[in-house]
Write an enzyme that holds these catalytic residues in place. Structure first.
Site, PDB file in Angstrom:
ATOM      1  N   CYS A 298      -3.995   5.844   4.619  1.00 21.25           N
ATOM      2  CA  CYS A 298      -3.293   4.991   3.660  1.00 21.25           C
ATOM      3  C   CYS A 298      -2.580   3.816   4.316  1.00 21.25           C
ATOM      4  O   CYS A 298      -2.271   2.826   3.651  1.00 21.25           O
ATOM      5  CB  CYS A 298      -2.293   5.823   2.861  1.00 21.25           C
ATOM      6  SG  CYS A 298      -3.057   7.074   1.799  1.00 21.25           S
ATOM      7  N   ALA A 299      -2.302   3.896   5.603  1.00 26.94           N
ATOM      8  CA  ALA A 299      -1.631   2.797   6.309  1.00 26.94           C
ATOM      9  C   ALA A 299      -2.598   1.693   6.695  1.00 26.94           C
ATOM     10  O   ALA A 299      -2.180   0.623   7.158  1.00 26.94           O
ATOM     11  CB  ALA A 299      -0.933   3.324   7.557  1.00 26.94           C
TER      12      ALA A 299
END
Length: 360
Positions: free
Chosen positions: A144-145
């Protein structure tokens, strides 16, 4: 300062209402997970209404090998990348005239939901007329980063090379990782949350002068932070039949205690405080994740409203999700002089923050 000149997103072809996703999951896991009815409440409580997938819902009713999943990932990730790159380079909402693929100096390709060597960007280059001297920077494993990290690396590249242009391409096909024979709570939560998506961002150096139709954000700086010995907070367990999602229920607590000091320190380094930042561009990892952002950074629900809208209609698409949020901010007007903070968290456990400023 390097600037974000254009952006585009892509909606995969199969749309699934959350109610139907719950019914399908119940059918697959009936009599196999204790207290299933209680656990299925995560579908209703997650503030998600629709999600979009690269395969139809019925695809999940049969078993698929890692080889089958990954071959499909390579095919569709290449296709979606081509689509979203073309849309970004021809986006009339931002660009006064199209940008040719041959003008691009670097491609940063971000993904975590499949494996490919050569990486997907090399395959894309067989479909679009990029220069054979383009620099390729594939990023894998950031989850997700990844979207925020991709923009950070594009910022680094364009700051070092102010006459250059870089594309950040994020593609995640989370639906191909769903495991119908994994009866863990992590898999159930993932089934309620994750979706597919793709996004592309054009970042240009200071000495690139492309006429634009809107005021666009410049990238002031970026920052990364990593938590030691946190590999089991989130990520994948890689097994014979594919990728199995790993989640710790402590993630919102970690955000509340860990993110605030990181962001405060980053802003202090830029001689700013949280009160100087008007726009919070948050990766909507989930309802509880957004609540944790609000708690630790003292945000209002209005400040996370765009992130909530993206979560509601798209779910969590991993790396590209924060770029869907950024697109909505960039489509809005009247931000001259405003600061924005783009933030995403991912496996590692890690955080990425990008400070933006809308300038005349």
């Amino acid at each position: 300062m390097p600037k974000i000149t254009s952006i585009s997103t892509y909606k995969p072809p199969f749309t699934l209402q959350q109610q139907y996703a719950e019914e399908l999951t119940k059918a697959l896991f009936q009599h196999k997970i204790p207290r299933l009815e209680r656990l299925l409440k995560v579908f209703k409580n997650g503030d998600i209404e629709t999600r979009h997938f690269c395969v139809p819902a019925q695809w999940h009713r049969t078993d698929h090998s890692l080889e089958e999943r990954n071959n499909l990932y390579i095919e569709l990730a290449t296709q979606y990348s081509v689509n979203v790159i073309q849309a970004c380079l021809q986006n009339e909402s931002f660009l006064a005239s199209p940008v040719a693929p041959s003008e691009i100096d670097a491609i940063i390709f971000v993904s975590t939901t499949g494996m490919s060597t050569p990486s997907i960007d090399a395959r894309v280059m067989n479909h679009l007329p990029f220069s054979d001297r383009v620099r390729r920077m594939p990023l894998w494993g950031l989850g997700c980063a990844g979207g925020a990290a991709g923009i950070s690396r594009a910022f680094d590249f364009c700051k070092a090379h102010p006459t250059k242009k870089a594309l950040v391409v994020c593609v995640e096909l989370c639906s191909l990782t769903f495991q119908p024979n994994d009866y863990t709570k992590s898999n159930l939560v993932g089934a309620s949350l994750f979706a597919d998506g793709a996004a592309c961002v054009l970042v240009c150096g200071d000495e690139v002068h492309l006429p634009t139709k809107k005021h666009i954000p410049s990238i002031v700086n970026s920052a990364s932070k990593w938590m030691p010995n946190s590999e089991q907070v989130m990520g994948w367990d890689i097994k014979d039949n594919g990728l199995h999602v790993v989640f710790q229920k402590s993630i919102p607590v970690l955000i509340t205690t860990w993110l605030g000091p990181f962001i405060e320190q980053f802003l202090e380094e830029e001689l700013l405080s949280k009160g100087d930042v008007q726009h919070f561009i948050a990766h909507p990892g989930g309802k509880k994740v957004l609540q944790a952002y609000e708690d630790t950074l003292h945000l209002t629900e209005q400040q996370t409203s765009i992130s909530r809208e993206i979560l509601k209609y798209y779910g969590n698409m991993s790396s590209p999700t924060v770029l869907y949020v950024l697109e909505q901010f960039m489509l809005e007007d009247d931000k001259i002089g405003d600061f924005g903070l783009l933030v995403a968290l991912g496996p590692g456990f890690s955080g990425e923050a990008v400070l933006l400023k809308w300038e005349a």
